[in-house]
Design a protein around this motif. Structure first.
Motif, PDB file in Angstrom:
ATOM      1  N   THR A 283       4.044 -37.393  18.750  1.00 50.88           N
ATOM      2  CA  THR A 283       2.787 -37.960  19.216  1.00 50.88           C
ATOM      3  C   THR A 283       2.165 -37.020  20.242  1.00 50.88           C
ATOM      4  O   THR A 283       2.898 -36.330  20.959  1.00 50.88           O
ATOM      5  N   PRO A 284       0.833 -36.977  20.310  1.00 50.61           N
ATOM      6  CA  PRO A 284       0.173 -36.088  21.273  1.00 50.61           C
ATOM      7  C   PRO A 284       0.387 -36.516  22.711  1.00 50.61           C
ATOM      8  O   PRO A 284       0.705 -37.602  23.038  1.00 50.61           O
TER       9      PRO A 284
ATOM     10  N   GLY B 209       5.588 -39.042  11.389  1.00 51.98           N
ATOM     11  CA  GLY B 209       4.906 -39.616  12.537  1.00 51.98           C
ATOM     12  C   GLY B 209       5.762 -39.644  13.790  1.00 51.98           C
ATOM     13  O   GLY B 209       5.491 -40.410  14.712  1.00 51.98           O
TER      14      GLY B 209
END
Length: 73
Positions: A72-73, A69
């Motif tokens: 992130t976009p 994770g």
């Protein structure tokens, strides 16, 4: 130096879509396993287009970061 691009990725067989790709016609990447120079990556919507060949160690680091994770976009 290893080749970093494949001009016509459709010449290779065995492409697989990301497990996170949906069944719609959205943005999908495909990868090719067991390629000697690294991991070819292409846009599934343009199979006759080019593929980028990423060194195996770099691909492994990218996959690990996605799984953790960290991206992130």
């Amino acid at each position: 130096m290893a080749k970093r691009t494949i001009p016509d990725a459709s010449l290779l067989t065995g492409w697989r879509k990301s497990s996170h790709s949906g069944s719609d016609a959205g943005s999908c990447v495909e990868v090719l396993d067991d390629y000697p120079q690294g991991v070819p990556v292409r846009d599934s919507k343009t199979p006759h287009g080019p593929a980028l060949v990423i060194p195996a160690i770099g691909w492994a680091s990218f996959v690990d970061a996605v799984k953790a994770g960290a991206l992130t976009p």
